[in-house]
Motif scaffolding. Structure first.
Motif, PDB file in Angstrom:
ATOM      1  N   ASP A   1      55.678 -10.920  21.310  1.00 39.69           N
ATOM      2  CA  ASP A   1      55.942 -12.329  21.586  1.00 39.69           C
ATOM      3  C   ASP A   1      56.939 -12.903  20.586  1.00 39.69           C
ATOM      4  O   ASP A   1      57.841 -13.646  20.948  1.00 39.69           O
ATOM      5  CB  ASP A   1      54.646 -13.151  21.546  1.00 39.69           C
ATOM      6  CG  ASP A   1      53.804 -12.963  22.792  1.00 39.69           C
ATOM      7  OD1 ASP A   1      54.312 -12.414  23.795  1.00 39.69           O
ATOM      8  OD2 ASP A   1      52.619 -13.372  22.768  1.00 39.69           O
TER       9      ASP A   1
ATOM     10  N   THR B   1      50.895  -7.447  20.647  1.00 43.44           N
ATOM     11  CA  THR B   1      51.198  -8.611  21.482  1.00 43.44           C
ATOM     12  C   THR B   1      51.873  -9.705  20.660  1.00 43.44           C
ATOM     13  O   THR B   1      52.860 -10.306  21.086  1.00 43.44           O
ATOM     14  CB  THR B   1      49.910  -9.155  22.137  1.00 43.44           C
ATOM     15  OG1 THR B   1      49.336  -8.114  22.929  1.00 43.44           O
ATOM     16  CG2 THR B   1      50.192 -10.362  23.007  1.00 43.44           C
TER      17      THR B   1
ATOM     18  N   ASP C   1      46.165  -4.028  19.773  1.00 44.01           N
ATOM     19  CA  ASP C   1      46.702  -4.789  20.906  1.00 44.01           C
ATOM     20  C   ASP C   1      47.104  -6.197  20.486  1.00 44.01           C
ATOM     21  O   ASP C   1      48.155  -6.707  20.887  1.00 44.01           O
ATOM     22  CB  ASP C   1      45.672  -4.868  22.042  1.00 44.01           C
ATOM     23  CG  ASP C   1      45.490  -3.550  22.770  1.00 44.01           C
ATOM     24  OD1 ASP C   1      46.336  -2.647  22.589  1.00 44.01           O
ATOM     25  OD2 ASP C   1      44.508  -3.431  23.526  1.00 44.01           O
TER      26      ASP C   1
ATOM     27  N   ASP D   1      59.349  -7.403  26.173  1.00 42.49           N
ATOM     28  CA  ASP D   1      58.389  -7.144  27.243  1.00 42.49           C
ATOM     29  C   ASP D   1      58.247  -5.639  27.386  1.00 42.49           C
ATOM     30  O   ASP D   1      59.190  -4.951  27.761  1.00 42.49           O
ATOM     31  CB  ASP D   1      58.925  -7.764  28.538  1.00 42.49           C
ATOM     32  CG  ASP D   1      58.005  -7.573  29.721  1.00 42.49           C
ATOM     33  OD1 ASP D   1      56.894  -7.031  29.542  1.00 42.49           O
ATOM     34  OD2 ASP D   1      58.400  -7.964  30.831  1.00 42.49           O
ATOM     35  N   LEU D   2      57.058  -5.114  27.079  1.00 36.67           N
ATOM     36  CA  LEU D   2      56.848  -3.676  27.174  1.00 36.67           C
ATOM     37  C   LEU D   2      56.037  -3.281  28.403  1.00 36.67           C
ATOM     38  O   LEU D   2      55.503  -2.191  28.469  1.00 36.67           O
ATOM     39  CB  LEU D   2      56.158  -3.140  25.918  1.00 36.67           C
ATOM     40  CG  LEU D   2      57.065  -2.963  24.718  1.00 36.67           C
ATOM     41  CD1 LEU D   2      56.328  -2.283  23.586  1.00 36.67           C
ATOM     42  CD2 LEU D   2      58.299  -2.157  25.059  1.00 36.67           C
ATOM     43  N   SER D   3      55.977  -4.166  29.380  1.00 39.13           N
ATOM     44  CA  SER D   3      55.315  -3.790  30.626  1.00 39.13           C
ATOM     45  C   SER D   3      56.177  -2.734  31.308  1.00 39.13           C
ATOM     46  O   SER D   3      57.328  -2.489  30.919  1.00 39.13           O
ATOM     47  CB  SER D   3      55.178  -5.011  31.535  1.00 39.13           C
ATOM     48  OG  SER D   3      56.470  -5.451  31.938  1.00 39.13           O
ATOM     49  N   ALA D   4      55.663  -2.116  32.333  1.00 44.41           N
ATOM     50  CA  ALA D   4      56.447  -1.105  33.063  1.00 44.41           C
ATOM     51  C   ALA D   4      57.730  -1.730  33.595  1.00 44.41           C
ATOM     52  O   ALA D   4      58.805  -1.142  33.497  1.00 44.41           O
ATOM     53  CB  ALA D   4      55.615  -0.515  34.190  1.00 44.41           C
ATOM     54  N   ALA D   5      57.627  -2.921  34.136  1.00 43.71           N
ATOM     55  CA  ALA D   5      58.822  -3.607  34.659  1.00 43.71           C
ATOM     56  C   ALA D   5      59.787  -3.946  33.525  1.00 43.71           C
ATOM     57  O   ALA D   5      61.005  -3.827  33.680  1.00 43.71           O
ATOM     58  CB  ALA D   5      58.420  -4.867  35.412  1.00 43.71           C
ATOM     59  N   GLY D   6      59.241  -4.346  32.381  1.00 44.97           N
ATOM     60  CA  GLY D   6      60.086  -4.669  31.229  1.00 44.97           C
ATOM     61  C   GLY D   6      60.820  -3.450  30.708  1.00 44.97           C
ATOM     62  O   GLY D   6      62.004  -3.511  30.383  1.00 44.97           O
ATOM     63  N   ARG D   7      60.116  -2.323  30.625  1.00 46.26           N
ATOM     64  CA  ARG D   7      60.751  -1.081  30.177  1.00 46.26           C
ATOM     65  C   ARG D   7      61.828  -0.653  31.169  1.00 46.26           C
ATOM     66  O   ARG D   7      62.893  -0.175  30.770  1.00 46.26           O
ATOM     67  CB  ARG D   7      59.710   0.020  30.007  1.00 46.26           C
ATOM     68  CG  ARG D   7      58.829  -0.166  28.799  1.00 46.26           C
ATOM     69  CD  ARG D   7      57.976   1.051  28.502  1.00 46.26           C
ATOM     70  NE  ARG D   7      57.245   1.559  29.641  1.00 46.26           N
ATOM     71  CZ  ARG D   7      56.014   1.196  29.979  1.00 46.26           C
ATOM     72  NH1 ARG D   7      55.372   0.310  29.262  1.00 46.26           N
ATOM     73  NH2 ARG D   7      55.415   1.720  31.037  1.00 46.26           N
ATOM     74  N   ARG D   8      61.555  -0.825  32.446  1.00 40.61           N
ATOM     75  CA  ARG D   8      62.538  -0.462  33.476  1.00 40.61           C
ATOM     76  C   ARG D   8      63.803  -1.319  33.338  1.00 40.61           C
ATOM     77  O   ARG D   8      64.914  -0.808  33.364  1.00 40.61           O
ATOM     78  CB  ARG D   8      61.926  -0.639  34.865  1.00 40.61           C
ATOM     79  CG  ARG D   8      62.874  -0.294  35.971  1.00 40.61           C
ATOM     80  CD  ARG D   8      62.262  -0.504  37.325  1.00 40.61           C
ATOM     81  NE  ARG D   8      63.271  -0.263  38.338  1.00 40.61           N
ATOM     82  CZ  ARG D   8      63.003  -0.016  39.572  1.00 40.61           C
ATOM     83  NH1 ARG D   8      61.777   0.034  39.995  1.00 40.61           N
ATOM     84  NH2 ARG D   8      63.980   0.183  40.424  1.00 40.61           N
TER      85      ARG D   8
END
Length: 158
Positions: A36, A32, A28, A41-48
């Motif tokens: 950076d 990270t 992790d 950004d690999l968050s769900a929102a970032g992937r979307r």
């Protein structure tokens, strides 16, 4: 206890749970740090957002194709049409509406161009993926509140 001793103790065969946790935390931390550094950004929102951006680029390069549909786009990306609709959920008009709006915006711009005066309105609509002039005209009037002919500057109409 020094950091070396802690790592050695954690990596000893007798503490497999500790090893697994340490490996996860190190992974992790490295991920990270890498994200950076690359400003990703690999968050769900970032992937979307990333997937939407690539699909929008795909659509933009194919707006001239009359057969460009959500089903065709989904197939090109190896996802279901439902997954594509979910990706664009919350956007006005979803996928098909976005395609329609982008086509109409491009046509609006072309109608005002002095470089395209040799093309009639129907030819410009065909160039941007419309097959039917009456359908195009209705959609154009719905979006802009004027007919396509009204958008052409008077000096361009001969």
């Amino acid at each position: 206890m020094t950091c070396d001793l802690i790592v050695q103790d954690a990596l000893s065969p007798s503490s497999s749970q500790t090893q697994a946790r340490l490996l996860k935390h190190l992974t992790d931390l490295l991920l990270t740090t890498l994200l950076d550094a690359l400003d990703l950004d690999l968050s769900a929102a970032g992937r979307r957002r990333y997937r939407q951006k690539h699909i929008r680029t795909y659509i933009e390069t194919r707006l001239h194709e009359p057969d460009l549909t959500p089903q065709v786009i989904a197939a090109a990306y190896g996802i279901s049409a439902r997954a594509l609709y979910l990706l664009f959920d919350g956007e006005p008009g979803a996928v098909a509406g976005w395609i329609l709006n982008r086509r109409l915006e491009r046509i609006y711009k072309d109608l005002q161009s002095s470089e395209l005066i040799s093309l009639n309105i129907a030819e410009i609509a065909l160039k941007h993926g419309f097959r039917n002039a009456a359908h195009f005209s209705r959609r154009f009037r719905q979006k802009f509140g004027v007919s396509p002919r009204d958008v052409r500057p008077k000096r361009l109409i001969g």
